[in-house]
Design a protein around this motif. Sequence first.
Motif, PDB file in Angstrom:
ATOM      1  N   UNK A 113       0.851  -1.071   0.020  1.00 17.86           N
ATOM      2  CA  UNK A 113       0.044   0.044   0.032  1.00 17.86           C
ATOM      3  C   UNK A 113       0.955   1.096   0.040  1.00 17.86           C
ATOM      4  N   UNK A 114       1.877   1.312  -0.757  1.00 13.38           N
ATOM      5  CA  UNK A 114       2.931   2.239  -0.443  1.00 13.38           C
ATOM      6  C   UNK A 114       4.071   1.869  -1.807  1.00 13.38           C
ATOM      7  N   UNK A 115       4.321   3.034  -2.593  1.00 10.19           N
ATOM      8  CA  UNK A 115       5.421   2.686  -3.525  1.00 10.19           C
ATOM      9  C   UNK A 115       6.480   2.312  -3.305  1.00 10.19           C
ATOM     10  N   UNK A 151      -2.529   4.182  -2.300  1.00  6.39           N
ATOM     11  CA  UNK A 151      -1.653   4.000  -1.193  1.00  6.39           C
ATOM     12  C   UNK A 151      -2.296   4.157   0.095  1.00  6.39           C
ATOM     13  N   UNK A 152      -1.920   3.878   1.198  1.00  2.00           N
ATOM     14  CA  UNK A 152      -2.617   4.160   2.685  1.00  2.00           C
ATOM     15  C   UNK A 152      -3.038   5.387   2.878  1.00  2.00           C
ATOM     16  N   UNK A 153      -2.464   6.246   2.422  1.00  2.00           N
ATOM     17  CA  UNK A 153      -2.732   7.857   2.542  1.00  2.00           C
ATOM     18  C   UNK A 153      -3.990   7.974   1.885  1.00  2.00           C
ATOM     19  N   UNK A 154      -4.346   7.435   0.766  1.00  2.00           N
ATOM     20  CA  UNK A 154      -5.403   7.718   0.187  1.00  2.00           C
ATOM     21  C   UNK A 154      -6.769   7.257   0.982  1.00  2.00           C
ATOM     22  N   UNK A 155      -6.679   5.930   1.560  1.00  2.00           N
ATOM     23  CA  UNK A 155      -7.601   5.370   2.410  1.00  2.00           C
ATOM     24  C   UNK A 155      -7.844   6.313   3.556  1.00  2.00           C
ATOM     25  N   UNK A 176      -5.931  10.683  -9.801  1.00  2.00           N
ATOM     26  CA  UNK A 176      -6.617   9.892  -9.240  1.00  2.00           C
ATOM     27  C   UNK A 176      -6.306   9.591  -7.711  1.00  2.00           C
ATOM     28  N   UNK A 177      -5.018   9.640  -7.485  1.00  2.00           N
ATOM     29  CA  UNK A 177      -4.340   9.188  -6.085  1.00  2.00           C
ATOM     30  C   UNK A 177      -3.534  10.409  -5.684  1.00  2.00           C
ATOM     31  N   UNK A 178      -3.195  10.388  -4.471  1.00  2.00           N
ATOM     32  CA  UNK A 178      -2.234  11.315  -3.815  1.00  2.00           C
ATOM     33  C   UNK A 178      -0.776  11.083  -4.219  1.00  2.00           C
ATOM     34  N   UNK A 179      -0.293   9.823  -4.280  1.00  2.00           N
ATOM     35  CA  UNK A 179       0.963   9.543  -4.710  1.00  2.00           C
ATOM     36  C   UNK A 179       1.011   8.563  -5.970  1.00  2.00           C
ATOM     37  N   UNK A 218       7.373  10.431   1.402  1.00  2.00           N
ATOM     38  CA  UNK A 218       6.523  11.364   0.995  1.00  2.00           C
ATOM     39  C   UNK A 218       5.109  10.841   1.429  1.00  2.00           C
ATOM     40  N   UNK A 219       4.602   9.815   1.158  1.00  2.00           N
ATOM     41  CA  UNK A 219       3.464   9.035   1.675  1.00  2.00           C
ATOM     42  C   UNK A 219       3.356   9.422   3.443  1.00  2.00           C
ATOM     43  N   UNK A 220       4.352   9.070   3.854  1.00  2.00           N
ATOM     44  CA  UNK A 220       4.534   8.954   5.570  1.00  2.00           C
ATOM     45  C   UNK A 220       4.381  10.630   5.802  1.00  2.00           C
ATOM     46  N   UNK A 221       4.873  11.578   4.904  1.00  2.00           N
ATOM     47  CA  UNK A 221       4.882  12.646   5.393  1.00  2.00           C
ATOM     48  C   UNK A 221       3.209  13.237   5.277  1.00  2.00           C
TER      49      UNK A 221
END
Length: 242
Positions: free
Chosen positions: A88-90, A172-176, A164-167, A98-101
């Motif tokens: 659930x992350x690149x 990824x989990x940040x979209x959820x 479509x998605x943030x990253x 970036x997703x964590x941020x």
Amino acid sequence: MRYELYYWPGIQGRGEFVRLALEEAGANYVDVARRSERSGMGMAAMMRLMESPELARLPFAPPFLKAGRQVIGQTANILLFLGPRLELVPKGEAARLWVHQLQLTIADLVTEAHDSHHPIGNGLYYEEQKPEARRRAEDFTQARIPKFLDYFETLLQRNPDGDAWLVGDTLSYVDLSMFQVIAGLRYAFPKTMKRLEPDYPLLVALHDRVVARPRIKAYLKSKRRIPFNNEGIFRAYKELDR
């Protein structure tokens, strides 16, 4: 791996961000505090772990996740751990950071949402701080919600892989987590969100895209999804949604 999630059994709260990731991935997990104490689980099991004299790295508060011998606390930290394991992350380190941020930024938003009804102290009832809550909620609805939504809408617009998605070009989990934020704000501040949402078509589309995913759709209809209520982070007090 079988994961054990520890969180308060009657609310979505911060634990819901972890539940969504586990559900989307179809992970093998148990929501420990929601299980029967007769089975060795329930709240008693969560408190035993939190108070264990043998655990050197004690979690400060739920949620925390037990994975094998590891006990990982803090929502964003749990998702940082789960992201690559649940795909659930690149894969690249820069993208993961970036997703964590972004997840940490969502954590800031969630704290402000909570403080809109408990601006003075967590140990006080809402009724003991209603005047202060009205002032805090006014600032939150008029200034802070738009500031956060502006930021995330801009990120969708600027994503080089599409809006479509943030990253990147996959969920990824940040979209959820962003889905959960929008759902929570709709519950707590329906008038505010009805006014604001036309300005954020990409975020609304992201929310709807997450809802349509088969595992999330099934989860939202199941008993595993705890309904929003006025014991959690997002609370519906009409007097705060003016």
